[in-house]
Design a protein around this motif. Structure first.
Motif, PDB file in Angstrom:
ATOM      1  N   THR A  40      87.142  65.568  19.785  1.00  0.00           N
ATOM      2  CA  THR A  40      86.835  66.994  19.897  1.00  0.00           C
ATOM      3  C   THR A  40      87.354  67.795  18.715  1.00  0.00           C
ATOM      4  O   THR A  40      87.138  68.999  18.654  1.00  0.00           O
ATOM      5  N   GLY A  41      88.063  67.130  17.796  1.00  0.00           N
ATOM      6  CA  GLY A  41      88.505  67.795  16.584  1.00  0.00           C
ATOM      7  C   GLY A  41      89.927  68.300  16.607  1.00  0.00           C
ATOM      8  O   GLY A  41      90.366  68.949  15.674  1.00  0.00           O
ATOM      9  N   HIS A  42      90.666  68.016  17.671  1.00  0.00           N
ATOM     10  CA  HIS A  42      92.059  68.453  17.742  1.00  0.00           C
ATOM     11  C   HIS A  42      92.933  67.561  16.867  1.00  0.00           C
ATOM     12  O   HIS A  42      92.737  66.354  16.814  1.00  0.00           O
ATOM     13  N   ALA A  43      93.882  68.166  16.194  1.00  0.00           N
ATOM     14  CA  ALA A  43      94.836  67.395  15.402  1.00  0.00           C
ATOM     15  C   ALA A  43      95.833  66.721  16.329  1.00  0.00           C
ATOM     16  O   ALA A  43      96.370  67.334  17.235  1.00  0.00           O
ATOM     17  N   GLY A  46      99.789  65.974  14.014  1.00  0.00           N
ATOM     18  CA  GLY A  46      99.709  66.647  12.736  1.00  0.00           C
ATOM     19  C   GLY A  46      98.604  66.143  11.826  1.00  0.00           C
ATOM     20  O   GLY A  46      98.467  66.582  10.692  1.00  0.00           O
ATOM     21  N   ARG A  47      97.786  65.217  12.314  1.00  0.00           N
ATOM     22  CA  ARG A  47      96.714  64.651  11.492  1.00  0.00           C
ATOM     23  C   ARG A  47      95.377  64.809  12.218  1.00  0.00           C
ATOM     24  O   ARG A  47      95.295  64.662  13.428  1.00  0.00           O
ATOM     25  N   ARG A  48      94.362  65.067  11.462  1.00  0.00           N
ATOM     26  CA  ARG A  48      93.032  65.175  12.059  1.00  0.00           C
ATOM     27  C   ARG A  48      92.318  63.820  12.119  1.00  0.00           C
ATOM     28  O   ARG A  48      91.460  63.606  12.960  1.00  0.00           O
ATOM     29  N   HIS A  49      92.667  62.916  11.229  1.00  0.00           N
ATOM     30  CA  HIS A  49      91.999  61.605  11.184  1.00  0.00           C
ATOM     31  C   HIS A  49      93.031  60.496  11.122  1.00  0.00           C
ATOM     32  O   HIS A  49      94.035  60.624  10.442  1.00  0.00           O
ATOM     33  N   TRP A  50      92.767  59.437  11.833  1.00  0.00           N
ATOM     34  CA  TRP A  50      93.599  58.249  11.785  1.00  0.00           C
ATOM     35  C   TRP A  50      92.750  57.138  11.193  1.00  0.00           C
ATOM     36  O   TRP A  50      91.651  56.871  11.663  1.00  0.00           O
TER      37      TRP A  50
END
Length: 51
Positions: A40-43, A46-50
């Motif tokens: 859903t786009g929540h960080a 502290g990161r947006r992508h893993w």
């Protein structure tokens, strides 16, 4: 985490070890929650992508 949860569930079922079954359920639920939050786009952490 979802795959690890499924593996723990299978091993807990096959070897009849209840702690693996319980850990599998917990890891599966946490993995699913993180996947839903991440999609859903929540960080998360502290990161947006893993990667």
């Amino acid at each position: 985490m979802i795959i690890l949860g499924i593996i723990l569930l299978i091993l807990g079922f096959l070897f009849n070890i209840s702690i693996l079954w319980t850990l599998g359920i917990v890891v599966l639920v946490v993995g699913a929650a993180l996947a839903i939050a991440g999609s859903t786009g929540h960080a998360i952490g502290g990161r947006r992508h893993w990667y």
